[in-house]
Design an enzyme around this catalytic site. Structure first.
Site, mmCIF file in Angstrom:
data_model
loop_
_atom_site.group_PDB
_atom_site.id
_atom_site.type_symbol
_atom_site.label_atom_id
_atom_site.label_comp_id
_atom_site.label_asym_id
_atom_site.label_seq_id
_atom_site.Cartn_x
_atom_site.Cartn_y
_atom_site.Cartn_z
ATOM 1 N N HIS A 1 0.906 -1.050 0.036
ATOM 2 C CA HIS A 1 0.024 -0.077 0.065
ATOM 3 C C HIS A 1 1.055 1.305 0.219
ATOM 4 O O HIS A 1 1.947 1.072 0.381
ATOM 5 C CB HIS A 1 -0.827 0.054 1.176
ATOM 6 C CG HIS A 1 -1.743 -1.057 1.205
ATOM 7 N ND1 HIS A 1 -3.206 -0.868 1.907
ATOM 8 C CD2 HIS A 1 -2.210 -2.200 0.338
ATOM 9 C CE1 HIS A 1 -3.949 -1.910 1.935
ATOM 10 N NE2 HIS A 1 -3.232 -2.765 0.876
ATOM 11 N N GLU B 1 1.168 3.957 1.833
ATOM 12 C CA GLU B 1 1.818 4.326 3.131
ATOM 13 C C GLU B 1 2.744 3.460 3.555
ATOM 14 O O GLU B 1 4.060 3.990 3.983
ATOM 15 C CB GLU B 1 0.537 4.186 4.220
ATOM 16 C CG GLU B 1 -0.429 5.231 4.110
ATOM 17 C CD GLU B 1 -1.772 4.594 3.238
ATOM 18 O OE1 GLU B 1 -2.630 5.237 3.349
ATOM 19 O OE2 GLU B 1 -1.352 3.696 2.615
ATOM 20 N N CYS C 1 -5.949 2.488 5.875
ATOM 21 C CA CYS C 1 -6.752 1.322 6.140
ATOM 22 C C CYS C 1 -6.070 0.566 7.476
ATOM 23 O O CYS C 1 -4.926 1.267 8.003
ATOM 24 C CB CYS C 1 -6.480 0.218 5.061
ATOM 25 S SG CYS C 1 -4.687 -0.649 5.093
ATOM 26 N N CYS D 1 -2.302 -0.167 7.286
ATOM 27 C CA CYS D 1 -1.280 0.952 6.877
ATOM 28 C C CYS D 1 -1.245 1.777 8.492
ATOM 29 O O CYS D 1 -0.207 2.149 8.831
ATOM 30 C CB CYS D 1 -1.911 1.843 6.173
ATOM 31 S SG CYS D 1 -1.648 1.083 4.346
#
Length: 158
Positions: A56, A58, A86, A89
């Site tokens: 992801h 991040e 999320c 993250c």
């Protein structure tokens, strides 16, 4: 100062556009890590491109910042992310000890375009036996050996 924050967010948004516009290898998410007024790490979603469900924006940005700074902690940093993180993250941000999070889109905005992580928020507080993925303990006594050795280790970094 406020304009500088917006510039950092604009960079995160710019990175999110890579996934929105460039093929199927990414998703529409971007993030930058900032320390002392300069970007020290950046990333955009690369889950499909890397065959890595943890890639992801991040997490990619955290990995980049840690590599660039030569550290595993980012306590003097801020993260600017194009979307509310999320649960994975968010956990990574906490583990990295990042001091502040700025985000653009909300998790509800993400859900509207097919990136719905509500089920994770529902799973986390459930007792282990009630979670969707079966989870059970195994070989705890054997696994404890590493923990006992760690507890006795004198030259560890806590």
């Amino acid at each position: 100062m406020e304009e500088q924050k917006k510039e950092f967010m604009r960079k995160a948004i710019e990175l999110s556009l890579i996934g929105s516009q460039e093929g199927i290898g990414q998703g529409p998410f971007g993030a930058v890590i900032v320390k002392d007024g300069r970007i020290v790490g950046e990333g955009h979603n690369n889950v499909i491109a890397y065959n890595d469900p943890t890639a992801h924006a991040e997490v990619v940005a955290i990995r980049d910042a840690c590599k660039n700074l030569g550290t595993y902690e980012l306590q003097d940093c801020e993260i600017y992310t194009s979307c509310e993180p999320c649960p994975m993250c968010l956990s990574a941000i906490y583990w990295a000890k990042i001091g502040k999070i700025y985000y653009g889109n909300t998790r509800d905005d993400a859900a509207e375009i097919g990136f719905d992580d509500a089920f994770l928020y529902q799973e986390i507080p459930l007792p282990l036996a009630e979670r969707t993925i079966a989870i059970e303990p195994l070989a705890r006594e054997e696994a404890q050996v590493a923990f006992v050795l760690w507890a006795k280790k004198e030259n560890k970094i806590d």
